[in-house]
Scaffold this active site. Sequence first.
Site, PDB file in Angstrom:
ATOM      1  N   GLN A  40      46.613  47.800  46.593  1.00 26.51           N
ATOM      2  CA  GLN A  40      45.883  48.160  47.811  1.00 26.51           C
ATOM      3  C   GLN A  40      46.391  47.386  49.033  1.00 26.51           C
ATOM      4  O   GLN A  40      45.744  47.382  50.081  1.00 26.51           O
ATOM      5  CB  GLN A  40      44.386  47.874  47.617  1.00 26.51           C
ATOM      6  CG  GLN A  40      43.732  48.655  46.507  1.00 26.51           C
ATOM      7  CD  GLN A  40      43.792  50.150  46.750  1.00 26.51           C
ATOM      8  OE1 GLN A  40      43.499  50.627  47.848  1.00 26.51           O
ATOM      9  NE2 GLN A  40      44.176  50.903  45.733  1.00 26.51           N
ATOM     10  N   TYR A 157      27.058  50.949  34.332  1.00 25.87           N
ATOM     11  CA  TYR A 157      27.048  50.488  35.719  1.00 25.87           C
ATOM     12  C   TYR A 157      25.715  49.831  36.063  1.00 25.87           C
ATOM     13  O   TYR A 157      25.683  48.724  36.641  1.00 25.87           O
ATOM     14  CB  TYR A 157      27.323  51.664  36.653  1.00 25.87           C
ATOM     15  CG  TYR A 157      27.244  51.315  38.120  1.00 25.87           C
ATOM     16  CD1 TYR A 157      28.306  50.694  38.760  1.00 25.87           C
ATOM     17  CD2 TYR A 157      26.104  51.606  38.870  1.00 25.87           C
ATOM     18  CE1 TYR A 157      28.239  50.367  40.112  1.00 25.87           C
ATOM     19  CE2 TYR A 157      26.022  51.288  40.213  1.00 25.87           C
ATOM     20  CZ  TYR A 157      27.088  50.668  40.830  1.00 25.87           C
ATOM     21  OH  TYR A 157      27.014  50.349  42.156  1.00 25.87           O
TER      22      TYR A 157
END
Length: 261
Positions: A40, A157
């Site tokens: 990134q 999650y």
Amino acid sequence: MSGEGRVALVTGASQGIGRGIALRLAQDGFDVTVVDLATQEDKGLEVVQEIHDLGRKAIFVAGDVSRRDDVFAAVDQAVDSLGGFDVMVNNAGIAQVRPFLEITEEDLETIYRVNVHSVVWGIQAAAAKFDQLGHPGKIVSAASIAAIQGFPILGAYSSTKFAVRGLVQTAAQELAPRGITVNAYGPGIVGTSMWDLIDAELSKVNGKPIGQNLKENVESIALGRIETPEDVAKVVSFLTGPDSDYVTGQVLLVDGGMLYN
């Protein structure tokens, strides 16, 4: 500007919520260390340039937040390059959409390394550096509305965000004698690539057209619109600034009116 002359580090800051937080802290007067994966870097350097354009200093540090050594090294680099360290924002995280009975060992290992281990390493690294520098500091981590209520098809999650809530509460108690505050922010449905992924994966599970799951979830928000990274960043601005000096161990929901805790 509450951050004038201070240094913050934000993980997962090359895009989405992390980018919004990094830019807001720069607006508040912080110099910022932008941390993200090496893949990134291009996006991260764009954020660095945006911070420079706001008149603040910034650097990009490549690192994998699931690795303890990388997190400690990023904190060291913040001090070496920007001359100090005052705020740690453990923002990096990933989502998984999987029916509960289909969660695999690999799923759990991956999401816990990124969403939970990274918060432990971030708190440890920040506290150690604050002690070394001889001053208190602020640590803020990414929770979620899923830290308060578990959601179907987001079992793994949700469990990681419950874990973050527990880590925040315990670290806040242990670090309070050092003058270190530890808090978290709990977003709802934010218009980022993470929710694009969740929407697409939910579509595979329940057969609804792409975009329908997101639309239905947004319709459940009392304030009637999807959340933006800037909405989240405003709460982080509070948690990293002087107005939150007497706040610790809390998960502050910023969801537009989805949960009422």
